[in-house]
Design an enzyme around this catalytic site. Sequence first.
Site, PDB file in Angstrom:
ATOM      1  N   SER A 185       0.795  -1.227   0.000  1.00 46.90           N
ATOM      2  CA  SER A 185       0.000   0.000   0.000  1.00 46.90           C
ATOM      3  C   SER A 185       0.831   1.282   0.000  1.00 46.90           C
ATOM      4  CB  SER A 185      -0.967   0.004   1.185  1.00 46.90           C
ATOM      5  OG  SER A 185      -0.278  -0.229   2.381  1.00 46.90           O
ATOM      6  N   HIS A 213      -5.614  -3.510  -2.195  1.00 45.87           N
ATOM      7  CA  HIS A 213      -5.357  -2.509  -3.245  1.00 45.87           C
ATOM      8  C   HIS A 213      -5.273  -3.150  -4.625  1.00 45.87           C
ATOM      9  CE1 HIS A 213      -4.741   1.092  -0.804  1.00 45.87           C
ATOM     10  NE2 HIS A 213      -4.176   0.293   0.084  1.00 45.87           N
ATOM     11  N   LYS A 244     -12.484  -0.034  -1.014  1.00 48.19           N
ATOM     12  CA  LYS A 244     -11.575   0.679  -1.919  1.00 48.19           C
ATOM     13  C   LYS A 244     -12.174   0.608  -3.333  1.00 48.19           C
ATOM     14  CE  LYS A 244      -7.587  -0.354   1.067  1.00 48.19           C
ATOM     15  NZ  LYS A 244      -7.604   0.808   1.954  1.00 48.19           N
TER      16      LYS A 244
HETATM   17  C1  LIG Z   1      -3.244  -3.761   2.348  1.00 47.46           C
HETATM   18  C2  LIG Z   1      -4.381  -3.328   3.208  1.00 47.46           C
HETATM   19  N1  LIG Z   1      -5.021  -4.238   3.945  1.00 47.46           N
HETATM   20  C3  LIG Z   1      -6.071  -3.908   4.720  1.00 47.46           C
HETATM   21  C4  LIG Z   1      -6.514  -2.609   4.798  1.00 47.46           C
HETATM   22  C5  LIG Z   1      -7.689  -2.273   5.663  1.00 47.46           C
HETATM   23  O1  LIG Z   1      -8.829  -2.203   4.875  1.00 47.46           O
HETATM   24  P1  LIG Z   1     -10.193  -1.668   5.507  1.00 47.46           P
HETATM   25  O2  LIG Z   1     -10.220  -0.200   5.272  1.00 47.46           O
HETATM   26  O3  LIG Z   1     -11.267  -2.421   4.810  1.00 47.46           O
HETATM   27  O4  LIG Z   1     -10.125  -2.003   6.966  1.00 47.46           O
HETATM   28  C6  LIG Z   1      -5.883  -1.618   4.057  1.00 47.46           C
HETATM   29  C7  LIG Z   1      -6.371  -0.212   4.162  1.00 47.46           C
HETATM   30  O5  LIG Z   1      -5.690   0.746   4.113  1.00 47.46           O
HETATM   31  C8  LIG Z   1      -4.795  -1.977   3.250  1.00 47.46           C
HETATM   32  O6  LIG Z   1      -4.145  -1.052   2.541  1.00 47.46           O
END
Ligand SMILES: Cc1ncc(COP(=O)(O)O)c(C=O)c1O
Length: 394
Positions: A185, A213, A244
């Site tokens: 990310s 992502h 997202k």
């Molecule tokens: C790689 C990754 N996993 C999990 C999450 C968490 O997602 P959520 O917003 O659905 O909790 C994010 C959010 O930034 C992320 O970038």
Amino acid sequence: MGNDFYERINGMIKDMKAAGKYKEYQHIKTPMSGKTVIENQDEVTVMCSNNYLGLCDKPEIINAGIEALGRYGAGAASVRFICGTFDIHRDLEKKTADFLDMEAALSYTSCWNANTAVIPALVGEGDCIISDELNHASIIDGCRLASKKVQRYVYRHSDMKDLERVLKETQSFGTRLLITDGVFSMEGDLAKLPDIRRLSDEYSAVMMVDESHATGVIGNTGRGTPEFFGLKGKIDIITGTYGKALGGAGGGFVAGRKEVIDLCIQTSRPSLFSNSLPPVVAAMALRAVEYLDENPEIVESLHKKTAYLRKELKKEGLEPLEGESAIIPIIVGDTARAIGMARAILEKKVFVTGFGFPVVPEGTARIRLQVSDALSYDDLDHAVSVIAEVFEKY
Ligand SMILES: Cc1ncc(COP(=O)(O)O)c(C=O)c1O
């Protein structure tokens, strides 16, 4: 509560402000799209949202929510095994699993929730977890929440030699749960999925990929890194988010074989002790997955816009990190500098975020751009000229 406690907290906040590392929320007043209105400002061009496919304000998806609100009411009012599972949860989970070529799926209120649910559910005494050093914080916390009897190993980011070293070292463990982000990310790079699959097979590790992502963004039809690398249906466990590319409403999921999902239903703590995803949100997430399935051309359009933005940034002499995803970071080094630059860019009506320590390692602060299909080519041109102007000044 003693005064010392509040003095300490106030001191910490004061230090952050003095160091230029204090983050302030921007309050948004209109739906998330290519442009949005921030309180006390005019309309801004949004270059930092996770709304990759522009589904946040799609009428089809909003209407699915309105209809579900009428049908199911406001909330789930229960954890799932008591009385909080609605037919729309089952429909969403089936559609998610089918879309990703997995046997089954289970929804959670976020992917943060999903990661912190599934990891502790799958490993116990005699097992170990192997994790890329740049994995998302929710994976790190999921690993922390596993039993103390589970050993944790971290390999250098995408370093397959280091991963193999760890796999060799850990052969005496029972289950070895190997976890990677599909798209990292903060870097925007893709995991080396074919190598990780090969090593997982060779050393009998269980492979889990967080596609937050990647789903909706990577691969010709948005089925993520497994599609991109020709590994559809070949990943043991996938986690992801509905917050997202998939509509932006919120929620997360775990997908895998039926028995893995069943174990999560039986033992994962967020499913046992926390309310389910609100049905209205589940309905919007379901419509978003259907929409993506029916309209794969939106993924191609996003890919074209992402390639265009990268090209135009480089023309201006900027040096974005290379990658295939819709995340485009430009390293600026110092956290205060990144935050200051983001503020200067926002003053010119382009909304970007500066990320610094502790979100990224000290000295690697960055401006992270994210492309959305809701942005027009004119929006992208405007953003590039503003960003280039501010970088020039700094
Ligand atoms: C790689 C990754 N996993 C999990 C999450 C968490 O997602 P959520 O917003 O659905 O909790 C994010 C959010 O930034 C992320 O970038």
